[in-house]
Design an enzyme around this catalytic site. Structure first.
Site, PDB file in Angstrom:
ATOM      1  N   ASP A  67       0.691  -1.179  -0.009  1.00  0.00           N
ATOM      2  CA  ASP A  67       0.037   0.131   0.062  1.00  0.00           C
ATOM      3  C   ASP A  67       0.873   1.190  -0.055  1.00  0.00           C
ATOM      4  O   ASP A  67       2.010   1.148   0.231  1.00  0.00           O
ATOM      5  CB  ASP A  67      -0.904  -0.068   1.282  1.00  0.00           C
ATOM      6  N   ASP A 136      -7.487  -2.864  14.425  1.00  0.00           N
ATOM      7  CA  ASP A 136      -8.651  -3.227  14.097  1.00  0.00           C
ATOM      8  C   ASP A 136      -9.008  -4.224  12.921  1.00  0.00           C
ATOM      9  O   ASP A 136     -10.082  -4.581  12.540  1.00  0.00           O
ATOM     10  CB  ASP A 136      -9.397  -1.911  13.385  1.00  0.00           C
ATOM     11  N   HIS A 138      -7.204  -4.940  10.378  1.00  0.00           N
ATOM     12  CA  HIS A 138      -6.985  -4.628   8.910  1.00  0.00           C
ATOM     13  C   HIS A 138      -5.779  -5.384   8.321  1.00  0.00           C
ATOM     14  O   HIS A 138      -4.716  -5.552   9.046  1.00  0.00           O
ATOM     15  CB  HIS A 138      -6.731  -3.309   8.314  1.00  0.00           C
ATOM     16  N   GLU A 143      -9.606  -2.072   5.645  1.00  0.00           N
ATOM     17  CA  GLU A 143     -10.238  -1.606   6.720  1.00  0.00           C
ATOM     18  C   GLU A 143     -11.705  -2.457   7.030  1.00  0.00           C
ATOM     19  O   GLU A 143     -11.866  -3.058   5.888  1.00  0.00           O
ATOM     20  CB  GLU A 143     -10.516  -0.248   6.850  1.00  0.00           C
TER      21      GLU A 143
END
Ligand code: GLP
Length: 260
Positions: A67, A136, A138, A143
């Protein structure tokens, strides 16, 4: 999924480095999927040390990063281009032309995402994909609620991820809100995945990933469906696992050749 619990971050990094060593020894022209964040920094130090000791050679390898932040030029100190250069690429012999990251300054993001996918395909697909884990759940920047079959695309970061990554930008107000990330489907096509997680802050995400239901609410949980995925974590990150003792027992009783 294979779960390996090690005493501390140093042992996790050393163990993960063995996967890269085995991969590059078996196939010098391997396609490596690389990750950013604080978690892989220790592994990258191990890889640099192995390279300097002439035990690793990246001269025929290629890499694709997961990313990049949208809007950041490669030279920006917070970009993942800069991160990779500083923490790995400037210390090893992976040819510059074989290093691939999404371009955060692309003027046509959808077209760039399609061409990133095509580059992975024409390189022969990813042999070994390294992953960290967001608090979280990811992976990459996929996400919660990301499609579990998504491809490389633009994503909007959650407030939690923005806050987690504020340390790299001198405050939340400077963290870009948009990113380009390989999709969950892209990641799932890698032939092998190695996921690293360190510290108590990751314990809930680790438990959801390994023992929770497969759900887009925890994108990493789809790795339960991956045929060859190894999770290497320290004791703190393992602290919320219900079957921690079972994973330790399995690992302790493996044949030697299966251990790291
Ligand atoms: C970012 C990256 C992820 C990484 C995550 C965790 O969101 N895009 O690839 O896994 O951070 O970062 P850290 O290792 O710093 O906890």
């Amino acid at each position: 999924m294979e779960v390996i619990i090690r005493s501390d971050a140093g042992a996790v990094s050393k163990g993960a480095a063995q996967y890269f060593k085995q991969q590059l020894e078996a196939k010098p022209a391997s396609v490596l999927g690389l990750a950013t964040g604080s978690t892989p920094v220790g592994l990258y130090r191990e890889l640099i040390a192995l390279y300097q000791a002439r035990l690793l050679d990246f001269s025929r390898a290629a890499s694709f990063n997961l990313d990049e932040y949208l809007g950041l030029p490669a030279a920006h100190p917070g970009s993942y281009h800069s991160f990779m250069k500083e923490n790995l690429f400037s210390h090893i012999n992976l040819p510059l032309e074989n290093q691939h990251l999404p371009d955060g300054t692309s003027s046509d993001v959808p077209a760039h995402c399609i061409s990133y996918e095509e580059s992975i395909k024409s390189a022969g697909g990813i042999d070994l994909q390294l992953l960290g884990l967001g608090s979280d759940g990811h992976i990459g920047f996929n996400e919660p609620s990301s499609s579990l079959s998504s491809r490389t695309r633009i994503k909007t970061l959650t407030p939690r991820t923005i806050s987690d990554n504020a340390q790299y930008f001198g405050g939340e107000e400077n963290v870009p809100h948009h990113v380009i990330t390989m999709g969950v489907g892209t990641i799932m096509e890698a032939r092998q995945c190695v996921v690293l997680a360190l510290g108590a802050k990751k314990a809930a995400a680790v438990a959801a990933m390994v023992e929770g239901p497969i759900t887009a609410s925890c994108p990493a949980s789809i790795l339960q469906m991956h045929p060859r995925c190894t999770l290497i974590i320290d004791e703190a990150a393992a602290s919320a696992l219900l079957r921690g003792d079972y994973y330790r027992w399995v690992y302790d009783n493996k044949p030697l050749w299966q251990k790291i």
